[in-house]
Design a protein around this motif. Sequence first.
Motif, PDB file in Angstrom:
ATOM      1  N   GLN A 216     -15.632  -4.983   9.201  1.00 53.94           N
ATOM      2  CA  GLN A 216     -14.723  -4.121   9.954  1.00 53.94           C
ATOM      3  C   GLN A 216     -13.819  -4.980  11.034  1.00 53.94           C
ATOM      4  OE1 GLN A 216     -13.495  -1.327   9.030  1.00 53.94           O
ATOM      5  NE2 GLN A 216     -15.148  -0.755   7.526  1.00 53.94           N
ATOM      6  N   ASP A 238     -15.797  -2.515  -2.324  1.00 57.90           N
ATOM      7  CA  ASP A 238     -16.117  -1.178  -2.753  1.00 57.90           C
ATOM      8  C   ASP A 238     -15.565   0.072  -1.986  1.00 57.90           C
ATOM      9  OD1 ASP A 238     -18.044  -0.650  -0.398  1.00 57.90           O
ATOM     10  OD2 ASP A 238     -19.599  -1.979  -1.556  1.00 57.90           O
ATOM     11  N   LEU A 239     -16.028   1.261  -2.191  1.00 61.39           N
ATOM     12  CA  LEU A 239     -15.262   2.454  -1.429  1.00 61.39           C
ATOM     13  C   LEU A 239     -15.965   2.527  -0.043  1.00 61.39           C
ATOM     14  CD1 LEU A 239     -15.486   4.882  -4.306  1.00 61.39           C
ATOM     15  CD2 LEU A 239     -13.241   4.164  -3.252  1.00 61.39           C
ATOM     16  N   LYS A 240     -16.753   1.837   0.332  1.00 59.61           N
ATOM     17  CA  LYS A 240     -17.242   1.695   1.762  1.00 59.61           C
ATOM     18  C   LYS A 240     -16.448   0.912   2.540  1.00 59.61           C
ATOM     19  CE  LYS A 240     -22.207   2.743   0.729  1.00 59.61           C
ATOM     20  NZ  LYS A 240     -23.366   2.296   0.523  1.00 59.61           N
ATOM     21  N   GLU A 241     -15.772  -0.007   1.821  1.00 56.30           N
ATOM     22  CA  GLU A 241     -15.069  -0.898   2.657  1.00 56.30           C
ATOM     23  C   GLU A 241     -13.496  -0.849   2.402  1.00 56.30           C
ATOM     24  OE1 GLU A 241     -17.995  -4.786   2.607  1.00 56.30           O
ATOM     25  OE2 GLU A 241     -16.112  -4.839   1.358  1.00 56.30           O
ATOM     26  N   SER A 242     -12.961   0.504   2.998  1.00 52.28           N
ATOM     27  CA  SER A 242     -11.938   1.138   2.706  1.00 52.28           C
ATOM     28  C   SER A 242     -10.759   0.555   3.708  1.00 52.28           C
ATOM     29  CB  SER A 242     -11.754   2.754   2.875  1.00 52.28           C
ATOM     30  OG  SER A 242     -12.299   2.888   4.304  1.00 52.28           O
ATOM     31  N   THR A 277     -11.241   6.853   0.135  1.00 57.46           N
ATOM     32  CA  THR A 277     -11.593   8.127  -0.145  1.00 57.46           C
ATOM     33  C   THR A 277     -10.734   8.935   0.550  1.00 57.46           C
ATOM     34  OG1 THR A 277     -13.977   7.561  -0.197  1.00 57.46           O
ATOM     35  CG2 THR A 277     -13.505   9.752   0.285  1.00 57.46           C
ATOM     36  N   ARG A 314     -11.608   7.599  -4.213  1.00 61.25           N
ATOM     37  CA  ARG A 314     -12.401   8.575  -4.631  1.00 61.25           C
ATOM     38  C   ARG A 314     -11.751   9.733  -3.934  1.00 61.25           C
ATOM     39  NH1 ARG A 314     -17.320   7.637  -1.865  1.00 61.25           N
ATOM     40  NH2 ARG A 314     -18.402   7.024  -3.805  1.00 61.25           N
ATOM     41  N   SER A 407     -28.337   8.076   5.981  1.00 61.25           N
ATOM     42  CA  SER A 407     -27.196   8.617   5.518  1.00 61.25           C
ATOM     43  C   SER A 407     -27.290  10.124   5.402  1.00 61.25           C
ATOM     44  CB  SER A 407     -26.586   7.695   4.408  1.00 61.25           C
ATOM     45  OG  SER A 407     -27.458   8.043   3.473  1.00 61.25           O
ATOM     46  N   ARG A 411     -25.885  13.980   7.089  1.00 65.44           N
ATOM     47  CA  ARG A 411     -24.861  14.715   6.360  1.00 65.44           C
ATOM     48  C   ARG A 411     -25.384  16.158   6.120  1.00 65.44           C
ATOM     49  NH1 ARG A 411     -23.608  12.344   0.797  1.00 65.44           N
ATOM     50  NH2 ARG A 411     -22.474  14.125   0.694  1.00 65.44           N
TER      51      ARG A 411
END
Length: 432
Positions: A216, A238-242, A277, A314, A407, A411
């Motif tokens: 980041q 991937d979707l974590k590295e948006s 996302t 997503r 994680s 949540r």
Amino acid sequence: MMQSLKFLHTADLHIGAPIRGFRDLSDAWAVRLQDAIALAYDRVIDTALENDVDFVVLAGDAFDTSRPSYGDYLHFFDGLERLHAAGIPLYLTPGNHDPLSTWRAGMAKLPPSAHMMGGEAPEFALYEREGEPLCLIGARGYRNQAWPLDESISAGISRTSAIRALETRFPHAARAPFSLGLIHTGLDLDQSKAFCNPGDLLAADIDYWACGHLHQRLTLPTYGNPRIVFPGCIQGRDLKESGERGCFIVSMNRTDEFSEVHTTLNFVPTANIAFHTISVDISTCQTLADVSRLTLTHLFHACAKTGCDDMVVRVVLEGESPLHRFLAKADVLADLRKRLNNAYPAFFCDTLLDRTRLPRQRRASIDGSLFPDHVLHIANEQRSHGDEMVNYIQDEFVKRGIDLPSSLARRMDDFNDAAETLVLDLLDEEAS
């Protein structure tokens, strides 16, 4: 007399890294994902050439693996040759994915203008412009894939130590107006990867710390006063590295030897594909067609913000909606996802999640009894005792010999919401 310096700061290219975890890809999208990192690297090189920078610094992890493929290897070196042909030096240091031992074992000789630095100990270089010293560069990277916990990767890098190391070859090194540190570190955010105290870096007599490892973007102490800088990776995987991914063009100015260095950053996006996302509140939608149109509107907005050619998303549908019962059906969600993917070729919806809820008035009327109110009361009680819930679940995991992922602990509210919705849905089915 005003003195100035302009360079490109990049890190974490991860050439050769797979982009995984996506389903039902078309052949065209599979090719796009496969080529994304290589295209992002090309944009980094293009950016350096277009901005006519003095030099480029690469703060580790040029490759994703210690044994890159021959094609990835050739592609990387082709970029170095382009810089060399333009007379732009490259200073790079090895990261934990491509430590010095890797470069020694399997890599060809770098072009004369590319300098691998700091694999064994702090190493220093002097950048000159037209014979005049302009920037002192000190670097330290990984000798192998691990870093000693009791050793700071920045130790030994300072303006003073750079002058001392270079003065025999460059007696005029002390006249260089700028100084730069090049390291691959997790700072105190990832202490397992070359821990380094940010306070120590800020206290050192180095004008700019060009860092790598964190994917980041990060600037310390502030973006307006960037002393410690991470550009992040050049392409999300991937979707974590948006969000936006890219590199920095760094401009440094100094009016005279007694004035402070003024540094400005210009972020340049390099990613060909953005990952996001996206949450869509569908409470105003009356039909599934409305949901599709509203979702596409959100996708276009997100794409415009990132400036990427393509986008993988997503999508999370939220809000209170009379469509909740339809969206709870797997075939309805699958059809809606297919409709989104057929609507615009630049967007790929990998996952479509339904987190909608029944409208309040509908929930209140379920079965005409007090039991739903009791369910809502229990759910609210659980939310107010989050620590107790985490401890309870932790105990259940321990009984089964399983570690509780951190994680999941973060949540608990999401799980409470999902459990509440599930119970009310079941009651709604009974009442229908």
